[in-house]
Write an enzyme that holds these catalytic residues in place. Structure first.
Site, PDB file in Angstrom:
ATOM      1  N   CYS A  12      -0.078 -11.991  -6.005  1.00  0.00           N
ATOM      2  CA  CYS A  12       0.630 -10.275  -6.368  1.00  0.00           C
ATOM      3  C   CYS A  12       2.209 -10.140  -5.497  1.00  0.00           C
ATOM      4  CB  CYS A  12      -0.769  -9.408  -5.552  1.00  0.00           C
ATOM      5  SG  CYS A  12      -0.347  -9.403  -3.930  1.00  0.00           S
ATOM      6  N   HIS A  74       0.536 -10.504   6.480  1.00  0.00           N
ATOM      7  CA  HIS A  74      -0.565  -9.654   6.699  1.00  0.00           C
ATOM      8  C   HIS A  74       0.041  -8.532   7.745  1.00  0.00           C
ATOM      9  CE1 HIS A  74      -2.828 -13.293   5.070  1.00  0.00           C
ATOM     10  NE2 HIS A  74      -3.134 -12.915   5.052  1.00  0.00           N
ATOM     11  N   GLU A 126      -4.381  -9.323   9.175  1.00  0.00           N
ATOM     12  CA  GLU A 126      -3.773  -7.436   9.036  1.00  0.00           C
ATOM     13  C   GLU A 126      -4.769  -6.763  10.202  1.00  0.00           C
ATOM     14  OE1 GLU A 126      -5.201  -4.665   5.791  1.00  0.00           O
ATOM     15  OE2 GLU A 126      -4.793  -6.901   5.361  1.00  0.00           O
ATOM     16  N   THR A 156      -6.649  -3.289   3.495  1.00  0.00           N
ATOM     17  CA  THR A 156      -6.335  -3.448   2.250  1.00  0.00           C
ATOM     18  C   THR A 156      -6.989  -4.178   1.063  1.00  0.00           C
ATOM     19  OG1 THR A 156      -4.066  -5.105   2.387  1.00  0.00           O
ATOM     20  CG2 THR A 156      -4.024  -2.783   3.226  1.00  0.00           C
ATOM     21  N   SER A 257      -3.126 -14.132  -4.052  1.00  0.00           N
ATOM     22  CA  SER A 257      -2.068 -15.440  -3.461  1.00  0.00           C
ATOM     23  C   SER A 257      -2.786 -17.381  -4.539  1.00  0.00           C
ATOM     24  CB  SER A 257      -2.439 -15.476  -1.758  1.00  0.00           C
ATOM     25  OG  SER A 257      -4.011 -16.450  -1.061  1.00  0.00           O
TER      26      SER A 257
END
Length: 277
Positions: A12, A74, A126, A156, A257
């Site tokens: 991403c 993160h 995160e 997220t 990832s």
């Protein structure tokens, strides 16, 4: 055999950005450490180690004052970030902008008097970082009674469907006066959810490729398994252990990832196996 690869695979934006930031330091021949795994993917971490980058878990190296520290995508608690900037020669903060937006939103809503409830996994990096921005935040995956004035957010990488299911059940058992709901789930991960469903409906087997410690990748495996036979592997080589003899259509989806090169390798390994059979 037919192979269906999801439209969106590979890194991403946030992961690609983090790795580009690291590569810029590698190009300058800097001595680099990362604070934990930058992303949750074995092949990515192995690639970084091959470039001479070392992973720190807790101990501060003796050469910190002459080294660069990379903060994972993160994020980390704000006070810890400030401390690392004091210790290391340079700190490269690769915190994903979407993750940072969650931190800032939670902090802003907290300052406005809202009790912050986040749908997420308490031990996920995160969420540990988020707790450094709003210390009395409630992080949970189980529905809870909402406070009189509440703001509900999400980690997220969580499932959009499960987020709203959590919200619905929490509202049912609550007696609040004011509620703010802000969907902070990454659009990219949400899009991959729907693509995973589409691929799964067309496949006899779905192979989910990516780290098993990756929240967004594990989420895709769970979604696909509710529709068809699903196997979650971390690296392309693991496909050799899967029985494909009765499979006519294989679907491939990846976490955010997972390198695009791994998708290509996996596809080639599947095709090569069928040619030999």
């Amino acid at each position: 055999m037919k192979i269906i690869v999801a439209d969106d695979t590979g890194f991403c934006f946030g992961v690609q950005r983090a790795l580009q930031m690291i590569d810029s330091k590698v190009a300058n021949h800097e001595k680099i450490y990362t604070l934990g795994d930058v992303v949750h993917n074995k092949s990515v971490i192995r690639s970084l180690e091959q470039k001479g980058i070392k992973i720190l878990q807790e101990d501060i190296p003796q050469d910190a004052a002459d080294s660069v520290l990379v903060i994972r995508a993160h994020g980390i608690p704000r006070k810890q970030l400030q401390e690392m900037k004091r210790i290391f020669k340079d700190v490269v903060d690769t915190t994903c902008p979407i993750v940072m937006k969650l931190f800032m939103t939670a902090e802003q809503m907290h300052k406005q008097g809202y009790k912050i409830i986040v749908f997420g996994k308490k031990n996920h990096p995160e969420m540990i970082a988020l707790m450094g921005y709003v210390q009395d935040v409630i992080v949970t995956t189980e529905p809870i009674p909402l406070h009189i004035k509440s703001c509900v957010l999400s980690q997220t990488t969580m499932s959009t469907y499960e987020f709203y299911k959590f919200l619905e059940k929490s509202i049912d058992i609550s007696n609040f006066k004011e509620l703010r709901v802000i969907n902070t789930i990454c659009d990219v991960t949400a899009k991959r959810e729907s693509q995973t469903q589409e691929v799964a409906r067309k496949s006899d087997l779905v192979i989910v490729l990516g780290g098993k410690n990756s929240s967004n990748t594990s989420k895709l495996a769970k979604i696909a398994s509710q529709i068809t036979k699903t196997v979650h592997i971390e690296e392309p080589s693991e496909v050799d252990e899967i029985d494909l003899s009765a499979i006519k259509t294989i679907g491939i989806v990846t976490g955010t990832s997972t390198p695009q090169e791994d998708v290509k390798t996996l596809t080639e390994k599947i095709l090569n196996r069928r040619e030999k059979e």
